[in-house]
Each structure stands twice: as C-alpha cells, then as structure tokens.
Design a protein around this motif. Sequence first.
Motif, mmCIF file in Angstrom:
data_model
loop_
_atom_site.group_PDB
_atom_site.id
_atom_site.type_symbol
_atom_site.label_atom_id
_atom_site.label_comp_id
_atom_site.label_asym_id
_atom_site.label_seq_id
_atom_site.Cartn_x
_atom_site.Cartn_y
_atom_site.Cartn_z
ATOM 1 N N LEU A 118 45.302 42.483 27.943
ATOM 2 C CA LEU A 118 44.767 41.616 26.892
ATOM 3 C C LEU A 118 44.458 42.458 25.665
ATOM 4 C CD1 LEU A 118 43.584 38.904 25.892
ATOM 5 C CD2 LEU A 118 41.422 39.593 26.976
ATOM 6 N N ARG A 145 61.198 38.893 27.631
ATOM 7 C CA ARG A 145 59.894 38.270 27.808
ATOM 8 C C ARG A 145 60.046 36.769 28.020
ATOM 9 N NH1 ARG A 145 57.427 39.056 21.660
ATOM 10 N NH2 ARG A 145 58.751 37.479 20.626
ATOM 11 N N ALA A 195 57.530 33.431 27.673
ATOM 12 C CA ALA A 195 56.256 32.811 27.351
ATOM 13 C C ALA A 195 56.099 31.534 28.178
ATOM 14 C CB ALA A 195 56.194 32.489 25.865
ATOM 15 N N PRO A 208 49.757 36.627 18.399
ATOM 16 C CA PRO A 208 49.565 35.694 19.521
ATOM 17 C C PRO A 208 50.893 35.180 20.089
ATOM 18 C CG PRO A 208 47.963 35.241 17.817
ATOM 19 C CD PRO A 208 48.892 36.277 17.261
ATOM 20 N N ASP A 235 53.428 36.818 20.672
ATOM 21 C CA ASP A 235 54.006 37.822 21.558
ATOM 22 C C ASP A 235 53.504 37.665 22.994
ATOM 23 O OD1 ASP A 235 53.625 40.189 18.898
ATOM 24 O OD2 ASP A 235 55.491 39.213 19.536
ATOM 25 N N THR A 236 52.549 36.776 23.207
ATOM 26 C CA THR A 236 52.023 36.536 24.549
ATOM 27 C C THR A 236 53.134 36.062 25.477
ATOM 28 O OG1 THR A 236 49.793 36.024 23.775
ATOM 29 C CG2 THR A 236 50.440 35.109 25.905
ATOM 30 N N VAL A 273 51.403 40.248 29.071
ATOM 31 C CA VAL A 273 50.789 40.639 27.810
ATOM 32 C C VAL A 273 50.166 39.400 27.185
ATOM 33 C CG1 VAL A 273 51.215 41.502 25.476
ATOM 34 C CG2 VAL A 273 52.377 42.552 27.430
ATOM 35 N N THR A 274 48.876 39.485 26.893
ATOM 36 C CA THR A 274 48.170 38.376 26.259
ATOM 37 C C THR A 274 47.566 38.866 24.961
ATOM 38 O OG1 THR A 274 47.629 37.445 28.426
ATOM 39 C CG2 THR A 274 46.397 36.621 26.530
ATOM 40 N N VAL A 275 47.918 38.197 23.867
ATOM 41 C CA VAL A 275 47.418 38.578 22.552
ATOM 42 C C VAL A 275 46.502 37.466 22.052
ATOM 43 C CG1 VAL A 275 48.009 39.313 20.228
ATOM 44 C CG2 VAL A 275 49.569 39.811 22.125
ATOM 45 N N SER A 276 45.250 37.802 21.851
ATOM 46 C CA SER A 276 44.282 36.807 21.392
ATOM 47 C C SER A 276 44.203 36.820 19.869
ATOM 48 C CB SER A 276 42.913 37.087 21.993
ATOM 49 O OG SER A 276 42.436 38.349 21.549
#
Length: 121
Positions: free
Chosen positions: A10, A37, A39, A87, A89-90, A117-120
């Motif tokens: 994260l 990737r 999502a 975000p 890219d999560t 992968v988590t993008v906040s």
Amino acid sequence: VQLQASGGGLVQAGGSLRLSCAASGRTFSSYAMGWFRQAPGKEREFVAAINWSGGSTYYADSVKERFTISRDNAKNTVYLQMNNLKPEDTAVYYCAAKRAIGIVTMTYDYWGQGTLVTVSS
C-alpha cells in the motif's frame, strides 16, 4: 521456469514501489521478461517488457516515464521500479517469462503468482 513476484503493498499517490520477480533455473538469461497487471473488474494488461540482456525495454503508454523495468541475470531477477504512482495503478502485478531473444509483449509461457499494489489517493 518458476517465477515468484514480491514487493507489492500500500502506497500513497505520488509514492514509489519496487517489484521483484525471482526466477528459478539456470537459464534465466535465455528468457525475455515482462510485467502485466490486472485491476479489479478489468482484463490483464501489458505494463513493461525487457529482452534477455536488458538492453532493450518497452512500456505501455500509461506507465512511460514513471516505471522502469530492469534485470539482473546474475541474480535471476527482474525488477519493476514504479515512481509517481497513481490510484489507477492499483492492480495485481504479474511477472512473466518467455524463451526469446527480443522483446515480448504478449503470449508469455510462464507466469508468477502476482503481487498486489494498492495506491491510495
């Protein structure tokens, strides 16, 4: 060849992560490598690829200038350095391998298990 991806986690928007993909076997340098990737609710998409020597790379437009793929054949490892994360890219990121000389952007033969992968925002 067996692939083990790691390094996900994260991170806040604008941050960085480096993914690693360790490969088994003694012929790692015979393989072109790639990162993909997926999502939530979307199809898997190509992210980046590198040829056997590391001398050639190729990126999806969405990650150009932000992501860098590299490899260390002595360590049987390929990396994905991700900077200025967004975000969007999560996703679960997968590494893949195909015995080839040049760049490969699809139809890989071997896949790792994926790392999230988590993008906040």
